[in-house]
Design a protein around this motif. Structure first.
Motif, PDB file in Angstrom:
ATOM      1  N   PHE A 147       0.162  -1.545   0.233  1.00 44.49           N
ATOM      2  CA  PHE A 147       0.084   0.089  -0.043  1.00 44.49           C
ATOM      3  C   PHE A 147       0.817   1.035   0.424  1.00 44.49           C
ATOM      4  N   ASP A 148       2.198   1.381   0.556  1.00 48.95           N
ATOM      5  CA  ASP A 148       2.565   2.249   0.650  1.00 48.95           C
ATOM      6  C   ASP A 148       3.260   2.701  -0.457  1.00 48.95           C
ATOM      7  N   LEU A 149       3.684   1.569  -0.890  1.00 48.32           N
ATOM      8  CA  LEU A 149       4.440   1.618  -1.913  1.00 48.32           C
ATOM      9  C   LEU A 149       3.196   2.485  -3.628  1.00 48.32           C
ATOM     10  N   SER A 150       2.229   1.594  -3.301  1.00 45.99           N
ATOM     11  CA  SER A 150       1.289   2.497  -4.613  1.00 45.99           C
ATOM     12  C   SER A 150       1.064   3.904  -4.046  1.00 45.99           C
ATOM     13  N   VAL A 151       0.531   4.257  -2.102  1.00 42.28           N
ATOM     14  CA  VAL A 151       0.232   5.243  -2.173  1.00 42.28           C
ATOM     15  C   VAL A 151       1.478   6.725  -2.469  1.00 42.28           C
ATOM     16  N   GLY A 152       2.708   5.660  -2.000  1.00 43.20           N
ATOM     17  CA  GLY A 152       3.697   7.084  -2.372  1.00 43.20           C
ATOM     18  C   GLY A 152       4.205   7.668  -4.218  1.00 43.20           C
ATOM     19  N   VAL A 153       4.184   6.261  -4.290  1.00 41.86           N
ATOM     20  CA  VAL A 153       4.184   6.556  -6.416  1.00 41.86           C
ATOM     21  C   VAL A 153       3.144   7.781  -6.394  1.00 41.86           C
ATOM     22  N   SER A 154       1.890   7.163  -5.699  1.00 44.92           N
ATOM     23  CA  SER A 154       0.949   8.433  -6.600  1.00 44.92           C
ATOM     24  C   SER A 154       0.996   9.897  -6.259  1.00 44.92           C
ATOM     25  N   ASN A 155       1.630  10.115  -4.731  1.00 46.06           N
ATOM     26  CA  ASN A 155       2.650  11.503  -4.333  1.00 46.06           C
ATOM     27  C   ASN A 155       3.341  11.981  -4.938  1.00 46.06           C
ATOM     28  N   ASP A 156       4.315  10.997  -5.271  1.00 41.93           N
ATOM     29  CA  ASP A 156       5.717  11.131  -6.138  1.00 41.93           C
ATOM     30  C   ASP A 156       5.605  11.293  -7.727  1.00 41.93           C
ATOM     31  N   ALA A 157       4.468  11.239  -8.129  1.00 40.59           N
ATOM     32  CA  ALA A 157       4.622  10.876  -9.840  1.00 40.59           C
ATOM     33  C   ALA A 157       4.259  12.254  -9.920  1.00 40.59           C
ATOM     34  N   VAL A 158       4.526  13.151  -9.599  1.00 37.02           N
ATOM     35  CA  VAL A 158       5.023  15.082  -9.330  1.00 37.02           C
ATOM     36  C   VAL A 158       5.673  14.865 -10.546  1.00 37.02           C
ATOM     37  N   ASN A 159       6.321  14.327  -9.418  1.00 37.00           N
ATOM     38  CA  ASN A 159       7.997  14.953  -9.549  1.00 37.00           C
ATOM     39  C   ASN A 159       8.115  14.462 -11.262  1.00 37.00           C
ATOM     40  N   PHE A 160       8.374  13.654 -11.872  1.00 39.78           N
ATOM     41  CA  PHE A 160       8.559  13.100 -13.033  1.00 39.78           C
ATOM     42  C   PHE A 160       7.632  13.494 -13.956  1.00 39.78           C
ATOM     43  N   LEU A 161       5.919  13.320 -13.802  1.00 39.91           N
ATOM     44  CA  LEU A 161       4.940  13.167 -14.339  1.00 39.91           C
ATOM     45  C   LEU A 161       4.836  14.825 -15.043  1.00 39.91           C
ATOM     46  N   ASN A 162       4.946  15.922 -14.132  1.00 41.22           N
ATOM     47  CA  ASN A 162       4.731  17.077 -14.723  1.00 41.22           C
ATOM     48  C   ASN A 162       4.834  17.855 -15.807  1.00 41.22           C
ATOM     49  N   SER A 163       6.238  17.602 -16.496  1.00 41.67           N
ATOM     50  CA  SER A 163       6.537  18.787 -17.282  1.00 41.67           C
ATOM     51  C   SER A 163       5.861  18.003 -18.589  1.00 41.67           C
ATOM     52  N   ALA A 164       6.222  16.766 -18.470  1.00 39.36           N
ATOM     53  CA  ALA A 164       5.725  15.501 -19.721  1.00 39.36           C
ATOM     54  C   ALA A 164       4.390  16.135 -20.356  1.00 39.36           C
ATOM     55  N   ILE A 165       3.604  15.566 -18.925  1.00 44.15           N
ATOM     56  CA  ILE A 165       1.636  15.949 -19.303  1.00 44.15           C
ATOM     57  C   ILE A 165       1.464  17.298 -19.293  1.00 44.15           C
TER      58      ILE A 165
END
Length: 747
Positions: free
Chosen positions: A18-36
């Protein structure tokens, strides 16, 4: 006893998923923000590139879980049972805390949460140990505060440095390329692309791969000793490559953005994996040490000196973690919610703002505006005119639906990578989340995306996110402190209760988020309306959208009017509170509808835009007035019941009950007229509205006679008269609404 602790270890790994899931959900902004945000590629392509980066980073992770093993506490002074207590408290707190931030759409640092949870749990157990040993042990013996202090310093350092350099770098890049960057690409794109690609590669070597399993020994020493040679060789090679790609009509900026997305995703997985699986692996290592004694030792007598040594993470744990992270990235709606917050704060255009205003933001905007005015007054006019030509947003080149252009996306990724790599090489504690977010905010400021119409909202949003980072640290410490204390003294019963509470919290959060997401889903009609270039088609879609919204408002009005009236008559305080809460949500929804309507009007032919736009705004205003009338009716009723005042008497209930049924029937008939787009019964409905209004006026007269005869309660009479008045308003505004809707739908 071994079975009990085995259960805890298994549960730690379940929580880690669960922690991996919620952690990726939050940190996704780090690497998806610019491309999206720049639409550098299709959403599917961006997610695939990020997923490959994450999986590669997880597999190549160094596997060293030092923070969870002995980064905060000194394990040689803690018994096995105490270590398991701390680790369980950390995981229970981390999963719930990160999920809360994801639901709110607020990016936060998983490193901060982990460190302060470990600190909170360790302090709780340290206090207990100091008391139990009569002061033989001290805090200095039991915990290492250097890591926590380093993270606190990182908050200040990362925010200031990233924002400043983001602003400067974007200002220079925009001055060089302008918003109409394509004509200038032939002069600068090769060098810019060479610098960008080399920076990204340097970032991957220094930050992303420096401690991976294959970057060791001779290879690692060679990279370290020949860094300058590698950088210059890559710069020359990439510069030539980018020029060739440009000649082949390939957009170099898209290549840079996608390469940067891969690099940040790889570094995130490779370095932040410890934040998610470090704790359960530390627990697993402690359990193996405990079982090695064959059950001959008391868990409260075994000191965890074994955790002082480094431990390599088995490859199958890394692969499993990588798979979970990839699945979470590709399926998580909350990841998109967190990314949306960052994009809303950095988009080039104005629109519906996610945050309100605040006194601090207003002061900052006013002060900055005054300073800018003073500064510009001493700048020569020709320089100001030249700068305006470099920042002419009318010439901006944007992909369809993009929040900002590829120039800014490239600067975001390259600069974030460079700053993180620089911080790593200088051993400065720069947080990935803080750097990427604040660089994005700095570049949006330099791009003049924070105009006078949006600056106060954007600054409020940035301050809210930064405040959330501090709240993360405080909340992680306090909650984990309490959870560890409860587990220590409550034992098995406390563990079961806390597991149940955490599960309930996660399920409730998921259901609430899904309900909220369903409400915020944009209808296919609106999407078509925003994308069409045909004004006649736009009018048809705009009418359909308006019918759907007005039908929805009247359905809402009928339902909530009924609940409000009967809630008051039956003295049901809970129903009245629910009605008021629903009204607040509906008010927000109507503001969003009005914004969409404004965009819809711009799609219409100029010959009819003014007329139809006027009718649309009138309809929206009448819909809002219906909702406001419901609030003005329900609020006094709720206060009356809440104060336990006398209820309506039988005569009042009988009179108003009959009229309430007529009002609800009238609203339903109006709703059906709008839904069917058939106004043949229009005249009858107008007459019915007049008839109901006259009947309600008669109810007022009857009540005034009762007041004059001094029969009944004055407080009840005041509320009753207010109900009648606001009901008249609802009927009147509904009648006006259907009149305007008829005019809007007519050819």
């Amino acid at each position: 006893m071994e079975t009990f602790y085995l259960f805890i270890v298994i549960f730690l790994f379940i929580l880690a998923i669960f922690d991996l899931s919620v952690g990726v959900s939050n940190d996704a902004v780090n690497f998806l923000n610019s491309a999206i945000g720049s639409k550098a590629a299709s959403f599917k392509t961006i997610m695939i590139i990020a997923a490959v980066g994450i999986f590669a980073g997880a597999i190549l992770s160094n596997g060293m879980m030092e923070v969870a093993r002995h980064g905060i506490y000194q394990p040689q002074y803690f018994y096995f049972s105490e270590i398991m207590c701390i680790l369980l408290a950390v995981m229970l707190t981390d999963v719930v805390l990160l999920d809360i931030f994801n639901s709110l759409g607020m990016p936060t640092s998983t490193t901060v949460s982990l460190v302060f949870e470990l600190l909170g749990g360790t302090v709780a157990l340290a206090i207990i140990k100091i008391i139990n040993t009569d002061g033989a042990l001290q805090f200095g013996d039991l915990l290492n505060t250097d890591k926590a202090l380093t993270v606190i310093l990182a908050i200040f350092v990362s925010v200031a440095i990233a924002f400043f350099f983001g602003t400067v770098a974007q200002f220079l890049s925009r001055t060089l390329f302008t918003f109409n960057y394509k004509p200038r690409m032939k002069y600068f794109v090769a060098v810019f692309g060479g610098i960008a690609a080399t920076s990204i590669l340097y970032f991957m070597l220094i930050k992303g791969l420096k401690d991976t399993t294959f970057m060791s020994g001779a290879l690692k020493d060679w990279v370290h000793n020949n860094t300058s040679f590698i950088v210059w060789s890559c710069f020359i090679g990439f510069t030539i490559l980018m020029q060739v790609l440009h000649w082949l009509k390939i957009n170099v900026f898209k290549i840079i953005v996608l390469l940067g997305t891969f690099a940040l995703a790889l570094a995130f997985a490779g370095n932040d994996l410890v934040n998610f699986i470090g704790v359960p692996l530390a627990g697993f290592s402690a359990y193996l040490d405990f079982t090695s004694y064959g059950g001959s030792i008391d868990p409260e007598a075994l000191l965890m000196t074994s955790l002082l040594g480094p431990a390599k993470t088995p490859w199958y744990f890394l692969i499993a973690a990588g798979l979970v992270m990839v699945i979470a990235l590709l399926t998580s709606k909350k990841a998109q919610n967190v990314v949306k917050t960052s994009l809303d704060l950095s988009r080039q255009s104005d629109g519906e703002e996610a945050f309100g205003t605040s006194p601090v933001a207003r002061v900052l905007v006013r002060t900055s505006s005054n300073m800018a005015t003073t500064l510009m007054s001493v700048v020569p006019e020709n320089i100001k005119q030249w700068m305006d030509t470099r920042f002419n947003q009318d010439e901006i080149i944007l992909e369809n639906g993009a929040a900002f252009d590829l120039i800014r996306a490239s600067v975001n990724l390259v600069l974030a990578g460079l700053l993180i790599a620089l911080g790593t090489s200088l051993k400065l504690p720069l947080s990935t989340t803080y750097v990427t977010f604040m660089v994005a905010m700095g570049t949006s400021l330099a791009d003049r995306a924070w105009g006078r119409e949006s600056a106060v909202y954007r600054i409020t949003g940035v301050l809210s996110v930064i405040g959330g980072w501090f709240i993360t640290a405080g909340a992680a410490f306090v909650i984990c402190f309490l959870v560890a204390t409860i587990i220590y003294f409550g034992g098995t019963a406390a563990i079961v209760a806390l597991i149940g509470l955490a599960t309930y919290s996660l399920v409730r959060s998921h259901l609430a988020f899904r309900k909220k997401s369903n409400k915020q889903t944009v209808s296919p009609t609106v999407k078509q309306l925003m994308n069409t270039n045909d004004s006649s088609e736009a009018l048809v879609l705009f009418r359909e959208h308006t019918r759907n919204e007005l039908e929805s408002v009247l359905a809402f009005a009928g339902e909530k009017f009924d609940k409000s009236v009967h809630g008051f008559m039956n003295e049901n305080l809970r129903d009245l509170r629910k009605v008021l809460a629903a009204i607040e949500e509906q008010k927000f929804h109507l503001r969003q509808v009005k914004r969409i309507g404004t965009l819809g009007v711009t799609q219409l032919d100029r010959a009819i835009a003014v007329e139809k736009g006027l009718y649309y705004y009138q309809g929206n205003d009448f819909a809002s007035e219906i909702v406001f009338s419901l609030r003005r009716m329900t609020e006094p009723c709720k206060d009356h019941i809440d104060n336990n005042f006398k209820p309506l008497n039988d005569a009042q209930k009988d009179e108003f009950g009959k009229m309430a049924d007529e009002v609800i029937t009238f609203i339903s008939r109006c709703m059906l007229e709008i839904k069917r787009n058939d106004y043949t019964a229009f005249d009858q409905l107008v007459e019915k509205a007049v008839s109901i209004s006259n009947a309600l006026t008669q109810l007022k007269k009857n009540e005034l006679k009762r007041i004059q005869g001094q029969s009944g309660s004055t407080k009840v009479s005041m509320v009753y008269l207010n109900m009648i008045q606001e009901t008249q308003n609802v009927v009147s505004f509904t009648s006006n609404l259907i009149k305007v809707s008829r005019k809007f739908q007519m050819e």
